[in-house]
Design an enzyme around this catalytic site. Structure first.
Site, mmCIF file in Angstrom:
data_model
loop_
_atom_site.group_PDB
_atom_site.id
_atom_site.type_symbol
_atom_site.label_atom_id
_atom_site.label_comp_id
_atom_site.label_asym_id
_atom_site.label_seq_id
_atom_site.Cartn_x
_atom_site.Cartn_y
_atom_site.Cartn_z
ATOM 1 N N SER A 1 -73.965 -12.634 -97.871
ATOM 2 C CA SER A 1 -75.088 -12.053 -97.117
ATOM 3 C C SER A 1 -74.651 -10.803 -96.370
ATOM 4 O O SER A 1 -73.451 -10.562 -96.165
ATOM 5 C CB SER A 1 -75.623 -13.081 -96.120
ATOM 6 O OG SER A 1 -74.740 -13.219 -95.016
ATOM 7 N N ARG B 1 -80.697 -25.819 -100.716
ATOM 8 C CA ARG B 1 -79.569 -25.513 -99.822
ATOM 9 C C ARG B 1 -78.736 -26.762 -99.576
ATOM 10 O O ARG B 1 -79.187 -27.702 -98.918
ATOM 11 C CB ARG B 1 -80.032 -24.940 -98.485
ATOM 12 C CG ARG B 1 -78.829 -24.561 -97.601
ATOM 13 C CD ARG B 1 -79.159 -23.631 -96.471
ATOM 14 N NE ARG B 1 -77.922 -23.087 -95.911
ATOM 15 C CZ ARG B 1 -77.840 -22.037 -95.117
ATOM 16 N NH1 ARG B 1 -78.931 -21.401 -94.774
ATOM 17 N NH2 ARG B 1 -76.669 -21.623 -94.664
ATOM 18 N N ARG C 1 -81.872 -23.937 -93.049
ATOM 19 C CA ARG C 1 -82.391 -22.615 -92.692
ATOM 20 C C ARG C 1 -82.254 -21.685 -93.891
ATOM 21 O O ARG C 1 -81.520 -21.954 -94.830
ATOM 22 C CB ARG C 1 -81.645 -22.056 -91.479
ATOM 23 C CG ARG C 1 -80.128 -22.072 -91.613
ATOM 24 C CD ARG C 1 -79.438 -21.432 -90.402
ATOM 25 N NE ARG C 1 -78.001 -21.602 -90.469
ATOM 26 C CZ ARG C 1 -77.310 -22.530 -89.794
ATOM 27 N NH1 ARG C 1 -77.942 -23.374 -88.984
ATOM 28 N NH2 ARG C 1 -76.003 -22.618 -89.920
ATOM 29 N N LEU C 2 -82.980 -20.560 -93.813
ATOM 30 C CA LEU C 2 -82.980 -19.595 -94.921
ATOM 31 C C LEU C 2 -81.833 -18.593 -94.838
ATOM 32 O O LEU C 2 -81.436 -18.011 -95.844
ATOM 33 C CB LEU C 2 -84.307 -18.820 -94.929
ATOM 34 C CG LEU C 2 -85.399 -19.317 -95.871
ATOM 35 C CD1 LEU C 2 -86.614 -18.410 -95.754
ATOM 36 C CD2 LEU C 2 -84.928 -19.358 -97.324
ATOM 37 N N ASN D 1 -72.464 -11.783 -93.634
ATOM 38 C CA ASN D 1 -71.135 -12.335 -93.916
ATOM 39 C C ASN D 1 -69.987 -11.342 -93.688
ATOM 40 O O ASN D 1 -68.817 -11.732 -93.673
ATOM 41 C CB ASN D 1 -71.055 -12.899 -95.347
ATOM 42 C CG ASN D 1 -71.811 -14.200 -95.540
ATOM 43 O OD1 ASN D 1 -72.385 -14.464 -96.608
ATOM 44 N ND2 ASN D 1 -71.839 -15.050 -94.516
ATOM 45 N N TRP D 2 -70.322 -10.058 -93.452
ATOM 46 C CA TRP D 2 -69.260 -9.081 -93.147
ATOM 47 C C TRP D 2 -68.590 -9.398 -91.822
ATOM 48 O O TRP D 2 -67.523 -8.866 -91.524
ATOM 49 C CB TRP D 2 -69.822 -7.653 -93.103
ATOM 50 C CG TRP D 2 -70.336 -7.171 -94.424
ATOM 51 C CD1 TRP D 2 -71.647 -7.029 -94.774
ATOM 52 C CD2 TRP D 2 -69.578 -6.773 -95.579
ATOM 53 N NE1 TRP D 2 -71.745 -6.576 -96.066
ATOM 54 C CE2 TRP D 2 -70.492 -6.400 -96.583
ATOM 55 C CE3 TRP D 2 -68.213 -6.700 -95.858
ATOM 56 C CZ2 TRP D 2 -70.095 -5.962 -97.847
ATOM 57 C CZ3 TRP D 2 -67.814 -6.256 -97.113
ATOM 58 C CH2 TRP D 2 -68.747 -5.894 -98.100
ATOM 59 N N ASP E 1 -73.815 -22.981 -100.061
ATOM 60 C CA ASP E 1 -73.194 -23.116 -98.733
ATOM 61 C C ASP E 1 -72.291 -24.344 -98.640
ATOM 62 O O ASP E 1 -72.526 -25.354 -99.306
ATOM 63 C CB ASP E 1 -74.306 -23.191 -97.670
ATOM 64 C CG ASP E 1 -73.774 -22.886 -96.279
ATOM 65 O OD1 ASP E 1 -72.656 -22.354 -96.167
ATOM 66 O OD2 ASP E 1 -74.492 -23.186 -95.304
ATOM 67 N N GLY E 2 -71.276 -24.239 -97.784
ATOM 68 C CA GLY E 2 -70.406 -25.385 -97.504
ATOM 69 C C GLY E 2 -69.003 -25.261 -98.072
ATOM 70 O O GLY E 2 -68.208 -26.204 -97.985
HETATM 71 C C1 IPE Z 1 -75.647 -18.170 -96.179
HETATM 72 O O1 IPE Z 1 -74.631 -18.992 -95.731
HETATM 73 C C2 IPE Z 1 -75.097 -17.077 -97.038
HETATM 74 C C3 IPE Z 1 -74.554 -17.505 -98.313
HETATM 75 C C4 IPE Z 1 -74.503 -18.708 -98.785
HETATM 76 C C5 IPE Z 1 -74.038 -16.445 -99.115
HETATM 77 P P1 IPE Z 1 -73.958 -18.771 -94.297
HETATM 78 O O2 IPE Z 1 -72.930 -19.816 -94.156
HETATM 79 O O3 IPE Z 1 -73.532 -17.365 -94.142
HETATM 80 O O4 IPE Z 1 -75.194 -19.021 -93.327
HETATM 81 P P2 IPE Z 1 -75.227 -19.435 -91.796
HETATM 82 O O5 IPE Z 1 -74.310 -18.491 -91.060
HETATM 83 O O6 IPE Z 1 -74.756 -20.850 -91.700
HETATM 84 O O7 IPE Z 1 -76.656 -19.306 -91.407
HETATM 85 C C1 IPE Z 2 -70.806 -20.347 -98.444
HETATM 86 O O1 IPE Z 2 -69.895 -21.202 -97.870
HETATM 87 C C2 IPE Z 2 -70.171 -19.121 -99.031
HETATM 88 C C3 IPE Z 2 -70.495 -17.877 -98.319
HETATM 89 C C4 IPE Z 2 -71.274 -17.757 -97.286
HETATM 90 C C5 IPE Z 2 -69.876 -16.679 -98.825
HETATM 91 P P1 IPE Z 2 -69.395 -20.991 -96.376
HETATM 92 O O2 IPE Z 2 -68.179 -20.145 -96.415
HETATM 93 O O3 IPE Z 2 -70.485 -20.484 -95.518
HETATM 94 O O4 IPE Z 2 -69.007 -22.471 -95.979
HETATM 95 P P2 IPE Z 2 -69.195 -23.139 -94.566
HETATM 96 O O5 IPE Z 2 -70.639 -23.024 -94.201
HETATM 97 O O6 IPE Z 2 -68.314 -22.404 -93.613
HETATM 98 O O7 IPE Z 2 -68.773 -24.550 -94.782
HETATM 99 MG MG MG Z 3 -71.911 -21.450 -94.407
#
Ligand code: IPE
Ligand code: IPE
Ligand code: MG
Length: 241
Positions: free
Chosen positions: A63, A189, A195-196, A66-67, A18-19
């Site tokens: 996830s 994480r 969070r999960l 993420n869609w 993430d990030g």
């Molecule tokens: C979790 O990250 C999913 C992946 C890293 C693939 P998200 O960025 O989608 O999670 P939330 O929305 O902050 O909970």
């Molecule tokens: C994780 O990074 C990648 C995916 C969820 C696909 P993010 O895209 O969620 O990055 P932030 O949380 O917006 O910084």
């Molecule tokens: Mg994210």
């Protein structure tokens, strides 16, 4: 073989990558650039974990939730995933030599057919490997995974293969995408979120958690070491005393 610098290694590590978006935003770049950098970190940490002797590692790449992102971003992520699959195919001999078994966790129905084809090819080609198990979660949701297993069981009951008494914890686990793999010992994480986000819910029932503010594209081998160090010191009780 376990690296001597750790007295105990988790059997299964889960990483929520993430990030990426914030990393790009901090630099005034489009989010897709963050995903490009994140994909590099994924390769780097995957290789490093394998060298350390981690037997099972699961990466959360996309996830079921993420869609809901803009189509442009989704396409960029899927293209990067396609690049990874192509590269894994090119490096197949190398991966086989290292004993890497590749698996993809998640529902494939919504994924592009060219990606699914490659995923199935790689899983099939590496299915006899057992030294390092690398799982990549794509269109993955922990709740959906449990539902998927429960539906399998319902079909077995309907066809008379098992009776309701046959619904055991082991049977539910067998129907998960991770199948016979051990439960997750450590969830990592980055990015400051604690969070999960629907990642490996069943498998993480007794997992230790390690969080860090570092954004995934900046995540290094040292950060991974730090998580393993923290894990070494945890007192796991599994409900005991
Ligand atoms: C979790 O990250 C999913 C992946 C890293 C693939 P998200 O960025 O989608 O999670 P939330 O929305 O902050 O909970
Ligand atoms: C994780 O990074 C990648 C995916 C969820 C696909 P993010 O895209 O969620 O990055 P932030 O949380 O917006 O910084
Ligand atoms: Mg994210």
């Amino acid at each position: 073989m376990a690296d001597s610098k750790f007295s105990i290694l988790p059997a299964h590590v889960g990483i929520i990558m993430d990030g990426n978006g914030r990393w790009a935003k901090n630099r005034g770049l489009p989010r897709s650039m963050g995903h490009i950098e994140g994909a590099k970190t994924f390769r780097k940490i995957g290789e490093y974990a394998g060298n350390l002797g981690i037997r099972h590692i699961s990466f959360y790449a996309f996830s079921t939730e993420n869609w809901s992102r803009p189509e442009e971003e989704i396409n960029a992520i899927m293209d990067l995933f396609g690049d990874y699959l192509r590269e894994a195919e090119e490096k197949l001999d190398d991966n086989l030599e290292k004993g890497i078994r590749l698996r993809f966790l998640g529902d494939r129905d919504k994924l592009r057919s060219d990606l699914v084809e490659k995923m199935e090819f790689l899983e099939n080609e590496t299915k006899n490997m057992s030294k390092v198990h690398v799982n990549v979660a794509v269109n993955y949701g922990g709740q959906q995974e449990i539902l998927h297993s429960v539906k399998n069981i319902a079909e077995d009951i309907l066809s008379g293969k098992i009776k309701p008494e046959g619904i055991t914890l082991e049977r539910i686990q067998k129907g998960l995408y991770t199948g016979e793999q051990p439960p997750v010992d450590l969830v990592i994480r980055p990015s400051g979120e604690q969070r999960l986000s629907n990642f490996l819910l069943w498998q993480s029932a007794y997992a230790e958690f390690w969080y860090s503010d570092v954004l995934w594209p900046d995540f290094t081998e040292n950060d991974f070491d730090e998580a393993l160090r923290a894990f070494e010191k945890r007192n796991r009780r599994f409900g005991g005393v």
